[in-house]
Design a protein around this motif. Structure first.
Motif, PDB file in Angstrom:
ATOM      1  N   ALA A   1       0.536-104.723   9.305  1.00 41.37           N
ATOM      2  CA  ALA A   1       1.439-104.954  10.265  1.00 41.37           C
ATOM      3  C   ALA A   1       2.866-103.931   9.776  1.00 41.37           C
ATOM      4  O   ALA A   1       3.870-104.141  10.576  1.00 41.37           O
ATOM      5  N   MET A   2       2.553-102.908   9.069  1.00 39.86           N
ATOM      6  CA  MET A   2       3.777-101.851   8.955  1.00 39.86           C
ATOM      7  C   MET A   2       3.939-101.229  10.123  1.00 39.86           C
ATOM      8  O   MET A   2       2.856-100.969  10.982  1.00 39.86           O
ATOM      9  N   GLU A   3       5.052-101.006  10.488  1.00 40.32           N
ATOM     10  CA  GLU A   3       5.247-100.489  11.860  1.00 40.32           C
ATOM     11  C   GLU A   3       4.654 -98.729  11.351  1.00 40.32           C
ATOM     12  O   GLU A   3       4.798 -98.343  10.328  1.00 40.32           O
ATOM     13  N   ALA A   4       4.527 -98.227  12.713  1.00 40.56           N
ATOM     14  CA  ALA A   4       3.946 -96.965  12.563  1.00 40.56           C
ATOM     15  C   ALA A   4       4.935 -95.912  12.128  1.00 40.56           C
ATOM     16  O   ALA A   4       4.517 -94.900  11.245  1.00 40.56           O
ATOM     17  N   ASN A   5       6.016 -96.114  12.336  1.00 37.41           N
ATOM     18  CA  ASN A   5       7.353 -95.070  11.845  1.00 37.41           C
ATOM     19  C   ASN A   5       7.475 -95.360  10.435  1.00 37.41           C
ATOM     20  O   ASN A   5       7.696 -94.286   9.621  1.00 37.41           O
ATOM     21  N   ALA A   6       7.289 -96.724   9.958  1.00 35.54           N
ATOM     22  CA  ALA A   6       7.460 -96.787   8.407  1.00 35.54           C
ATOM     23  C   ALA A   6       6.311 -96.168   7.684  1.00 35.54           C
ATOM     24  O   ALA A   6       6.537 -95.637   6.489  1.00 35.54           O
ATOM     25  N   PHE A   7       5.022 -96.173   8.163  1.00 33.92           N
ATOM     26  CA  PHE A   7       3.848 -95.312   7.749  1.00 33.92           C
ATOM     27  C   PHE A   7       4.145 -94.052   7.345  1.00 33.92           C
ATOM     28  O   PHE A   7       4.106 -93.289   6.276  1.00 33.92           O
ATOM     29  N   VAL A   8       4.713 -93.447   8.336  1.00 32.85           N
ATOM     30  CA  VAL A   8       5.046 -92.064   8.468  1.00 32.85           C
ATOM     31  C   VAL A   8       6.327 -91.622   7.465  1.00 32.85           C
ATOM     32  O   VAL A   8       5.869 -90.914   6.635  1.00 32.85           O
ATOM     33  N   GLN A   9       7.275 -92.346   7.541  1.00 33.51           N
ATOM     34  CA  GLN A   9       8.349 -92.187   6.755  1.00 33.51           C
ATOM     35  C   GLN A   9       8.196 -92.537   5.311  1.00 33.51           C
ATOM     36  O   GLN A   9       8.551 -91.685   4.435  1.00 33.51           O
ATOM     37  N   ASP A  10       7.942 -93.690   5.372  1.00 34.29           N
ATOM     38  CA  ASP A  10       7.853 -94.317   3.751  1.00 34.29           C
ATOM     39  C   ASP A  10       6.703 -93.668   2.978  1.00 34.29           C
ATOM     40  O   ASP A  10       6.961 -93.464   1.709  1.00 34.29           O
ATOM     41  N   ILE A  11       5.689 -93.741   3.556  1.00 40.22           N
ATOM     42  CA  ILE A  11       4.324 -93.188   2.843  1.00 40.22           C
ATOM     43  C   ILE A  11       3.923 -91.672   2.918  1.00 40.22           C
ATOM     44  O   ILE A  11       4.075 -91.027   1.936  1.00 40.22           O
ATOM     45  N   LEU A  12       4.068 -91.330   4.178  1.00 41.65           N
ATOM     46  CA  LEU A  12       3.508 -89.895   4.245  1.00 41.65           C
ATOM     47  C   LEU A  12       4.669 -88.816   3.836  1.00 41.65           C
ATOM     48  O   LEU A  12       4.311 -87.718   3.085  1.00 41.65           O
ATOM     49  N   ILE A  13       5.970 -89.146   3.995  1.00 37.57           N
ATOM     50  CA  ILE A  13       7.012 -88.049   3.898  1.00 37.57           C
ATOM     51  C   ILE A  13       7.883 -88.594   2.462  1.00 37.57           C
ATOM     52  O   ILE A  13       7.667 -87.665   1.638  1.00 37.57           O
ATOM     53  N   ASP A  14       8.163 -89.733   2.539  1.00 42.27           N
ATOM     54  CA  ASP A  14       8.966 -90.223   1.154  1.00 42.27           C
ATOM     55  C   ASP A  14       8.171 -90.105   0.098  1.00 42.27           C
ATOM     56  O   ASP A  14       8.809 -89.696  -1.200  1.00 42.27           O
ATOM     57  N   THR A  15       6.996 -90.628  -0.005  1.00 41.71           N
ATOM     58  CA  THR A  15       6.212 -90.685  -1.307  1.00 41.71           C
ATOM     59  C   THR A  15       5.374 -89.892  -1.282  1.00 41.71           C
ATOM     60  O   THR A  15       5.108 -88.865  -2.592  1.00 41.71           O
ATOM     61  N   LEU A  16       4.413 -89.184  -0.206  1.00 38.61           N
ATOM     62  CA  LEU A  16       3.475 -88.279  -0.537  1.00 38.61           C
ATOM     63  C   LEU A  16       4.034 -86.883  -0.213  1.00 38.61           C
ATOM     64  O   LEU A  16       3.324 -85.810  -0.915  1.00 38.61           O
ATOM     65  N   GLU A  17       5.035 -86.724   0.409  1.00 37.83           N
ATOM     66  CA  GLU A  17       5.699 -85.517   0.740  1.00 37.83           C
ATOM     67  C   GLU A  17       4.772 -84.426   1.194  1.00 37.83           C
ATOM     68  O   GLU A  17       4.559 -83.216   0.798  1.00 37.83           O
ATOM     69  N   ILE A  18       3.949 -84.851   2.206  1.00 36.41           N
ATOM     70  CA  ILE A  18       2.936 -84.091   2.613  1.00 36.41           C
ATOM     71  C   ILE A  18       3.460 -82.782   3.396  1.00 36.41           C
ATOM     72  O   ILE A  18       4.321 -82.927   4.066  1.00 36.41           O
ATOM     73  N   SER A  19       2.508 -81.902   3.383  1.00 32.49           N
ATOM     74  CA  SER A  19       2.669 -80.596   4.334  1.00 32.49           C
ATOM     75  C   SER A  19       1.729 -80.673   5.407  1.00 32.49           C
ATOM     76  O   SER A  19       2.297 -79.890   6.436  1.00 32.49           O
ATOM     77  N   HIS A  20       0.713 -81.492   5.470  1.00 30.38           N
ATOM     78  CA  HIS A  20       0.027 -81.408   6.601  1.00 30.38           C
ATOM     79  C   HIS A  20      -1.132 -82.727   6.597  1.00 30.38           C
ATOM     80  O   HIS A  20      -1.404 -83.107   5.564  1.00 30.38           O
ATOM     81  N   ALA A  21      -1.089 -83.336   7.741  1.00 27.45           N
ATOM     82  CA  ALA A  21      -2.114 -84.550   7.929  1.00 27.45           C
ATOM     83  C   ALA A  21      -3.215 -83.994   8.892  1.00 27.45           C
ATOM     84  O   ALA A  21      -3.047 -83.646   9.637  1.00 27.45           O
ATOM     85  N   VAL A  22      -4.700 -84.564   8.434  1.00 28.47           N
ATOM     86  CA  VAL A  22      -5.655 -84.397   9.186  1.00 28.47           C
ATOM     87  C   VAL A  22      -6.365 -85.640   9.382  1.00 28.47           C
ATOM     88  O   VAL A  22      -6.741 -86.206   8.403  1.00 28.47           O
ATOM     89  N   THR A  23      -6.587 -85.958  10.700  1.00 32.69           N
ATOM     90  CA  THR A  23      -7.387 -87.316  10.948  1.00 32.69           C
ATOM     91  C   THR A  23      -8.559 -87.018  11.753  1.00 32.69           C
ATOM     92  O   THR A  23      -8.350 -85.949  12.696  1.00 32.69           O
ATOM     93  N   GLY A  24      -9.243 -88.198  12.047  1.00 36.23           N
ATOM     94  CA  GLY A  24     -10.106 -87.934  13.193  1.00 36.23           C
ATOM     95  C   GLY A  24      -9.587 -88.663  14.456  1.00 36.23           C
ATOM     96  O   GLY A  24      -8.474 -89.096  14.613  1.00 36.23           O
ATOM     97  N   TYR A  25     -10.175 -88.172  15.624  1.00 34.09           N
ATOM     98  CA  TYR A  25      -9.936 -88.430  16.858  1.00 34.09           C
ATOM     99  C   TYR A  25      -9.750 -89.984  17.163  1.00 34.09           C
ATOM    100  O   TYR A  25      -8.920 -90.417  18.299  1.00 34.09           O
ATOM    101  N   ASP A  26     -10.018 -90.691  16.325  1.00 34.76           N
ATOM    102  CA  ASP A  26     -10.260 -92.206  16.601  1.00 34.76           C
ATOM    103  C   ASP A  26      -9.341 -93.142  15.509  1.00 34.76           C
ATOM    104  O   ASP A  26      -9.297 -94.448  15.769  1.00 34.76           O
ATOM    105  N   PHE A  27      -8.575 -92.252  14.756  1.00 40.74           N
ATOM    106  CA  PHE A  27      -7.648 -92.790  13.679  1.00 40.74           C
ATOM    107  C   PHE A  27      -6.336 -93.596  14.136  1.00 40.74           C
ATOM    108  O   PHE A  27      -5.736 -92.690  15.114  1.00 40.74           O
ATOM    109  N   HIS A  28      -6.056 -94.642  14.001  1.00 43.84           N
ATOM    110  CA  HIS A  28      -4.974 -95.376  14.333  1.00 43.84           C
ATOM    111  C   HIS A  28      -4.134 -96.046  13.283  1.00 43.84           C
ATOM    112  O   HIS A  28      -5.028 -96.686  12.283  1.00 43.84           O
TER     113      HIS A  28
END
Length: 332
Positions: free
Chosen positions: A108-135
């Motif tokens: 139920a997490m909002e998509a923007n929270a997944f990006v901000q809280d997880i990908l940016i704030d916690t993981l501090e990623i430089s690049h994300a790779v996913t499949g064509y059907d990932f949501h």
């Protein structure tokens, strides 16, 4: 300058436990059940981006399977449960894996929270790779296009990998592989995986009937939802660091008690006590369906023929891929 691989594959099962050594890395995101050829296209893309850099490359995956969370009465059979999946990710050459608990609250997490809280704030990623059907995110609002836009906004790269097809131009999927296991088409299942499907199980005490027949077997319990077609299989089995060839019967023993399904493995040229030991069984080929015989003698005669056929199949075994070669410790 080459990417410096981590000296040790790192596994984290929560955001709080995420290791600092993986921060700033390239993340491949997906469920990765089976880590099949389609999944490895995503992983290989991430590894390719990491080549020539000092960025760690890791996978983000989820447990249990989302479909099991939303429909617990019909759980999804796991081609690679959590332990086997992380083993596969290690063999693929990644530096680590983040296995996040998948719950309805997480979904139920909002998509923007997944990006901000997880990908940016916690993981501090430089690049994300996913499949064509990932949501991701509530109501699957996090589409591939959404992720691309978020990356452009926040300064991380995004690569979306197109679907991987087999030699018949059909998409490779975990669902197809489960269906192949259910029809006994092990050759097709293994071809889509790019390695011989395997499972881990602890040897249980049985009725020891096989010993009386001259075929002492290691009895293994399979998950109740295992779709594998009941029948006879050629197998390679790892016990500790040692490999053994063998033949296995998966079924209910209709000649005798027609009881609960067991995966019974006979290891060629082996003597020893296996009770309580965990075996890793790679299913190499399907030999025949389960049958009921008129006598124990007729059954033993067929088991002799099965053993000969299994030995022949295993003697000519060739690796399906570099991953298969590594998993089975086959000579190149």
């Amino acid at each position: 300058m080459s990417r410096t691989s981590s000296p040790e594959f790192k596994i984290a099962e929560s955001l709080e436990a995420f290791p600092s050594a993986l921060k700033g890395g390239i993340v491949a995101i997906g469920n990765f059940d089976g880590v099949h050829r389609g999944h490895r296209a995503v992983l290989d893309a991430a590894l390719g981006l990491g080549h020539g850099t000092h960025h760690p490359v890791f996978a983000m995956s989820f447990e249990p399977h989302p479909r099991t969370v939303f429909n617990p009465s019909k759980p999804v059979f796991r081609l690679t449960p959590a332990v086997q999946k992380t083993d596969m990710l290690r063999v693929c050459g990644l530096d680590g894996a983040l296995i996040l608990p998948f719950t309805k609250e997480f979904a139920a997490m909002e998509a923007n929270a997944f990006v901000q809280d997880i990908l940016i704030d916690t993981l501090e990623i430089s690049h994300a790779v996913t499949g064509y059907d990932f949501h991701f995110g509530r109501a699957r609002q996090g589409t591939p296009d959404y992720l691309r836009t978020a990356g452009a906004t926040h300064g991380f790269g995004v690569t979306i990998v197109h679907r991987e097809e087999d030699e018949s131009a059909e998409v490779i999927s975990s669902s197809r592989i489960r269906e192949n296991l259910g029809t006994g088409d092990i050759a097709e299942a293994n071809a889509l995986l790019g390695y011989r499907w395997f499972f881990d199980a602890e040897v249980q005490h049985g009725d020891k009937r096989g010993r009386d027949l001259g075929y002492p077997t290691a009895n293994l319990r399979m998950p109740e939802d295992c779709p594998l077609l009941q029948g006879i299989y050629a197998v390679k089995v790892k016990l500790g660091d040692t490999w053994h060839d063998g033949v296995a019967s998966y079924g209910r023993r209709p000649t005798f008690d027609n009881g609960a399904a067991l995966f019974e493995v006979f290891l060629f040229d082996f003597e020893g006590d296996l009770y309580g030991k965990t075996l890793r069984v790679h299913v190499v080929s399907y030999l025949r369906g389960e049958e009921k015989f008129d006598s124990a003698e007729a059954l033993v005669a067929q088991m002799d023929r099965d053993s000969e056929e299994a030995r022949a199949a295993l003697a000519s075994l060739q690796p399906l891929s570099e991953i298969d070669l590594k998993l089975l410790d086959l000579a190149p």
